[in-house]
Design an enzyme around this catalytic site. Structure first.
Site, PDB file in Angstrom:
ATOM      1  N   SER A 151       0.795  -1.227   0.000  1.00 46.86           N
ATOM      2  CA  SER A 151       0.000   0.000   0.000  1.00 46.86           C
ATOM      3  C   SER A 151       0.827   1.276   0.000  1.00 46.86           C
ATOM      4  CB  SER A 151      -0.967  -0.010   1.189  1.00 46.86           C
ATOM      5  OG  SER A 151      -0.288  -0.299   2.388  1.00 46.86           O
ATOM      6  N   HIS A 184      -5.608  -3.390  -2.257  1.00 45.40           N
ATOM      7  CA  HIS A 184      -5.349  -2.399  -3.314  1.00 45.40           C
ATOM      8  C   HIS A 184      -5.407  -3.024  -4.713  1.00 45.40           C
ATOM      9  CE1 HIS A 184      -4.377   1.259  -1.077  1.00 45.40           C
ATOM     10  NE2 HIS A 184      -3.893   0.458  -0.142  1.00 45.40           N
ATOM     11  N   LYS A 226     -12.114   0.413  -1.196  1.00 44.50           N
ATOM     12  CA  LYS A 226     -11.164   1.155  -2.026  1.00 44.50           C
ATOM     13  C   LYS A 226     -11.728   1.279  -3.447  1.00 44.50           C
ATOM     14  CE  LYS A 226      -7.401   0.541   1.139  1.00 44.50           C
ATOM     15  NZ  LYS A 226      -6.608  -0.447   1.827  1.00 44.50           N
TER      16      LYS A 226
HETATM   17  C1  LIG Z   1      -6.722  -0.681   3.318  1.00 44.85           C
HETATM   18  C2  LIG Z   1      -6.192  -2.026   3.576  1.00 44.85           C
HETATM   19  C3  LIG Z   1      -6.875  -2.906   4.419  1.00 44.85           C
HETATM   20  C4  LIG Z   1      -8.077  -2.484   5.208  1.00 44.85           C
HETATM   21  O1  LIG Z   1      -9.245  -2.464   4.447  1.00 44.85           O
HETATM   22  P1  LIG Z   1     -10.496  -1.640   5.004  1.00 44.85           P
HETATM   23  O2  LIG Z   1     -11.635  -2.139   4.230  1.00 44.85           O
HETATM   24  O3  LIG Z   1     -10.173  -0.192   4.779  1.00 44.85           O
HETATM   25  O4  LIG Z   1     -10.589  -1.946   6.466  1.00 44.85           O
HETATM   26  C5  LIG Z   1      -6.396  -4.183   4.546  1.00 44.85           C
HETATM   27  N1  LIG Z   1      -5.275  -4.576   3.923  1.00 44.85           N
HETATM   28  C6  LIG Z   1      -4.581  -3.766   3.119  1.00 44.85           C
HETATM   29  C7  LIG Z   1      -3.359  -4.268   2.416  1.00 44.85           C
HETATM   30  C8  LIG Z   1      -5.007  -2.446   2.927  1.00 44.85           C
HETATM   31  O5  LIG Z   1      -4.320  -1.635   2.126  1.00 44.85           O
END
Ligand SMILES: *Cc1c(COP(=O)(O)O)cnc(C)c1O
Length: 395
Positions: free
Chosen positions: A184, A212, A243
Site C-alpha cells: 500500500s 489495493h 477502495k
Molecule cells: C486498506 C487495507 C486494508 C483495510 O481495508 P479496510 O476495508 O479499509 O478496512 C487491509 N489490507 C490492506 C493491504 C489495505 O491496504
C-alpha cells in the site's frame, strides 16, 4: 488518568509536533472525487483509494439511498444472530463468482477489510502455528498475526529465497504465508507465483490480501489471483469493498470448507454487527459497474502510465511501483511533510507518509491516480510537483 500519564502524552505529542510529524485530519466538505473541497479550497485530489471513482457514483449512491429506504439503516445484529440480510447474501454470491480464486469458491463479507484479516488469522492460526509475513505487509495483517498468538515470522520484502529459508527451518504445526498483493505504500506487487510454489512445497496455507488490487488488477479487476493466473493455488483471497469498489466492507473468497469454517469460528465475524444492508446494496451496485463498464479500469491504467512517466521525466524517484499507487520518494520525514504542504498550497492534495507507516528515512508523498482524473488534473499535479519539488531541492 493520572497527571503523570497526561504529562507523558503531552511531551510525546509536543516532540512529534516539533519534528514536523504531527498528523492532521483534513476535513472534506465535498464528496470524494478528482476534485475535493478542503478548508474551503477546491483541490485536485490524489489522497483517496477511490480508484474507479465509485465512492460518489450516482448509481452506487442511489443503491445506498434505495437500500436505506427498503432495509433501514442499522443491521441490528451480527450475521449469525439476525443481521444477515438479502443484500449481504446476494453480495457474497456475486463476489464469489467474480473473484473465483478456485473452482467452487465461496465468499464471506465483513464490515471492513481490517476485520476480515483479523478474522482469518485468528481463526486459522494459534499457539503451535507460524505465520510468515512480508515485512511491508499492511498493519492489519500484522495485528491479526499478533492476536492469533502464532509465531510471527517476518521475511524481507518480496524475498522468496529468504522466505524459503525460514520455512525450511520452521517446526510449526500449521504454516500460513500472508502477503499484501499490492503493497500500500510502495505500489509494487508480491511475487505471488513464487510464494504459491513455496506454499505447495512446504504445505502452507497461502493467503493474499488484495485490498489495493480488488477492482484494479486482473480481468475487470478480479484481483491478483487472476492477474497472475494462480487459480486454485491461493487458499485465501481477501479483498476490500472500501477502495476501488468505493463503498465499505471486506470479503474473503476461498473453498467452501474454509468459508464455512470462518463463518462458524472467526471471532470478528461472530462478535461484531454486520455492515448495514444498504451498504451491502451499494456494494452490489459498485460490483455491477466494475463488471459491466471496464472503460473505467482502462482509464485508470492510462492515467497511471501518463502520471508516472511525467513524474519520472521531472526527475522524481517512484520506487518500484507497478500500480496507481505513486510513492514520490523524499527520504527525510519533515521534508516529505513540507512537500505535501507545498503541493496543498498549489492546489494538489497528496499525503506525506513517514514513520511508523514506512521505515525511518523512507518518507514520501503518496499520490494515488484514479480513473476520474482528466489529463488536465494530472498535468496540474505534474506542474505542482515540479514547482514544489524544485523549491525544496528534491528535483
Ligand atoms: C486498506 C487495507 C486494508 C483495510 O481495508 P479496510 O476495508 O479499509 O478496512 C487491509 N489490507 C490492506 C493491504 C489495505 O491496504
Amino acid at each position: 488518568m493520572t497527571s503523570a500519564l497526561i504529562a507523558d502524552l503531552e511531551r510525546g505529542l509536543a516532540a512529534r509536533e516539533a519534528a514536523g510529524l504531527q498528523r492532521i485530519r483534513r476535513t472534506l466538505a465535498s464528496p470524494q472525487g478528482a476534485r475535493v473541497v478542503v478548508d474551503g479550497r477546491e483541490l485536485v485530489a490524489f489522497a483517496s483509494n477511490d480508484y474507479l471513482g465509485l465512492a460518489n457514483h450516482p448509481e452506487v449512491v442511489a443503491a445506498a439511498r434505495d437500500g436505506a429506504a427498503r432495509w433501514g439503516v442499522g443491521a441490528g445484529a451480527s450475521h449469525l444472530i439476525c443481521g444477515h440480510f438479502a443484500p449481504h447474501a446476494a453480495l457474497e454470491t456475486e463476489l464469489a463468482a467474480f473473484v473465483r480464486p478456485c473452482a467452487g469458491a465461496r465468499a464471506l463479507t465483513f464490515s471492513s477489510g481490517y476485520l476480515a484479516n483479523l478474522a482469518i488469522l485468528t481463526a486459522l492460526a494459534g499457539r503451535s502455528d507460524a505465520i510468515f509475513a512480508d515485512r511491508l505487509n499492511h498493519a492489519c495483517l500484522n495485528d491479526g498475526a499478533l492476536l492469533s498468538r502464532a509465531e510471527f515470522v517476518r521475511y524481507p520484502h518480496a524475498d522468496a529465497a529468504a522466505l524459503r529459508r525460514r520455512l525450511a527451518a520452521s517446526k510449526a504445526k500449521r504454516k500460513l504465508i500472508a502477503t499484501d498483493a499490492v503493497f500500500s505504500m510502495d505500489g509494487d506487487l508480491a511475487p505471488l507465483p513464487a510464494l504459491c510454489a513455496l506454499a505447495e512445497q512446504f504445505g502452507c496455507i497461502m493467503m493474499v490480501d488484495d485490498a489495493h488490487a480488488s477492482g484494479v488488477f486482473g480481468r475487470q479487476g478480479r484481483g491478483t489471483v487472476d492477474h497472475f493466473d494462480v487459480h486454485g493455488r491461493v487458499d485465501i483471497q481477501v479483498g476490500t469493498l472500501s477502495k476501488a469498489f468505493g463503498v465499505l466492507g471486506g470479503y474473503v473468497a476461498g473453498s467452501a470448507a474454509l468459508v464455512t469454517f470462518l463463518q462458524q469460528r472467526a471471532r470478528p465475524f461472530l462478535f461484531s454487527t454486520s455492515h448495514p444492508p444498504a451498504i451491502a446494496a451499494a456494494c452490489l451496485a459498485a460490483l455491477d459497474l466494475v463488471e459491466q463498464e471496464p472503460d473505467r479500469l482502462t482509464r485508470l491504467w492510462d492515467n497511471t502510465a501518463f502520471f508516472h512517466a511525467g513524474l519520472r521525466s521531472l526527475g522524481f524517484a517512484l520506487g518500484a511501483t507497478e500500480s496507481p499507487i505513486t510513492p514520490v520518494m523524499v527520504g527525510d520525514a519533515s521534508r516529505a511533510m513540507m512537500l505535501s504542504d507545498r503541493l496543498f498550497a498549489r492546489g494538489v492534495f497528496a499525503q506525506g507518509i513517514a514513520f511508523p507507516t514506512v521505515a525511518h528515512g523512507q518518507a514520501r508523498v503518496r499520490a494515488i491516480v484514479t480513473a476520474t482524473h482528466t489529463k488536465d488534473h494530472l498535468q496540474t499535479a505534474l506542474d505542482a510537483f515540479a514547482g514544489a519539488g524544485h523549491d525544496l531541492g528534491i528535483v
